[in-house]
Write an enzyme that holds these catalytic residues in place. Structure first.
Site, PDB file in Angstrom:
ATOM      1  N   VAL A 151       0.841  -1.199   0.000  1.00  0.00           N
ATOM      2  CA  VAL A 151       0.000   0.000   0.000  1.00  0.00           C
ATOM      3  C   VAL A 151       0.874   1.247   0.000  1.00  0.00           C
ATOM      4  O   VAL A 151       1.682   1.442   0.897  1.00  0.00           O
ATOM      5  CB  VAL A 151      -0.902   0.039   1.264  1.00  0.00           C
ATOM      6  N   CYS A 152       0.667   2.107  -0.983  1.00  0.00           N
ATOM      7  CA  CYS A 152       1.562   3.260  -1.153  1.00  0.00           C
ATOM      8  C   CYS A 152       1.541   4.214   0.035  1.00  0.00           C
ATOM      9  O   CYS A 152       2.567   4.670   0.488  1.00  0.00           O
ATOM     10  CB  CYS A 152       1.187   4.029  -2.415  1.00  0.00           C
ATOM     11  N   PHE A 153       0.351   4.525   0.551  1.00  0.00           N
ATOM     12  CA  PHE A 153       0.282   5.578   1.563  1.00  0.00           C
ATOM     13  C   PHE A 153       0.675   5.084   2.950  1.00  0.00           C
ATOM     14  O   PHE A 153       0.495   5.755   3.937  1.00  0.00           O
ATOM     15  CB  PHE A 153      -1.119   6.205   1.588  1.00  0.00           C
TER      16      PHE A 153
END
EC number: 2.3.1.181
Length: 276
Positions: A147-149
């Site tokens: 997950v990027c964030f």
């Protein structure tokens, strides 16, 4: 003051969005267009994954379909991003530009200055996250999640210790392409549905931690912002942060046709999106 091109392409499908970023990179490398900043949205809402991600291992495609999301692999690295209620931006500028440092992280900081000014324009006290300890630096090299964030990376923008904008960069044909997301609102359950986890407990822990690490703009404000307000703030922010003037531009029919061709040949294909 230097004039750059400004394109607001509105909400487009995922293949078109990635194809236009690629086309702008190509045209700029050929000297056909000046440096360009583009704003866009996504219809349908889309999960984009990083160039190097493994779909089978990391992504729950069943849930992507269940939530009726678009799906596309980006030409840039990084991790999975749910593009929904957000303003997406891209910056296309030659590596030879006098204001662009050779190092990726430094160029990233210069470009992100525009984003920083945009947040300040909205009354949010944003600053750059710079990893201080060896531990933090190692965490960047070995991200724990798809997950990027989930964690700020070098020079990621942070408000009150939580990440507010995620960006990725690629360099091809002597041109820098940086694109990123400025999130207005986020559906955390939907986001976390889209990835594979070793166990439900791991998912729950990650989702719990996520709240402390990332925050959408509207959660930081008493009155929610409209997309128009956000666009204006970040357009002004880029002009101020990069000391440029932005001139609006609309693609010609020939340019549109070229973008659609790239979308068809690359970003709409399973070969690209699901490549091993």
């Amino acid at each position: 003051m230097e004039t750059w091109r400004f394109i607001d392409s509105g909400d487009r499908d995922p293949a078109y969005n990635m194809a236009l970023d690629e086309a702008l990179l190509n045209w700029h490398s050929e000297g056909l267009i000046p440096p360009t900043i583009r704003f866009y949205g996504w219809n349908p809402p889309t999960l984009s994954i990083g160039y190097f991600q493994k779909v089978q291992k990391e992504i729950n495609m069943e849930m992507v379909e269940k939530h009726q999301l678009g799906f596309v692999r980006r030409p840039t690295g990084g991790r999975g991003v749910l593009h929904d209620k957000e303003l997406t931006y891209s910056v296309i500028v030659t590596e030879e530009h006098p204001d662009m440092p050779a190092s990726v992280t430094e160029a990233y900081r210069i470009i992100s200055q525009g984003i920083l000014e945009g947040f300040r324009d909205l009354g949010l006290d944003a600053y750059f996250a710079v990893p201080k300890t060896e531990e933090e630096k190692n965490a960047l090299k070995n991200p724990r999640s798809a997950v990027c964030f989930d964690a700020p990376s070098w020079y990621e923008l942070v408000v009150e210790g939580r990440k507010v904008a995620g960006s990725a960069q690629t360099r091809q044909k002597g041109v820098i392409l940086q694109h990123g997301s400025i999130v207005l609102d986020i559906d955390e359950d939907k986001l976390f549905d889209l990835f594979n986890y070793p166990s439900e407990r791991v998912r729950e822990r990650m989702q719990r931690n996520f709240k402390n690490k990332a925050v959408p703009i509207n959660e930081l404000r008493d009155v929610p912002l409209s997309m128009e307000e956000v666009k204006k703030a970040f357009k002004d922010g880029f002009e101020k942060g990069l000391s440029i003037k932005l001139e609006p531009y609309t693609l010609t029919d020939a340019e549109e046709a070229e973008v659609k061709q790239i979308a068809k040949e690359r970003y709409e294909t399973d070969e690209w999106n699901f490549r091993k």
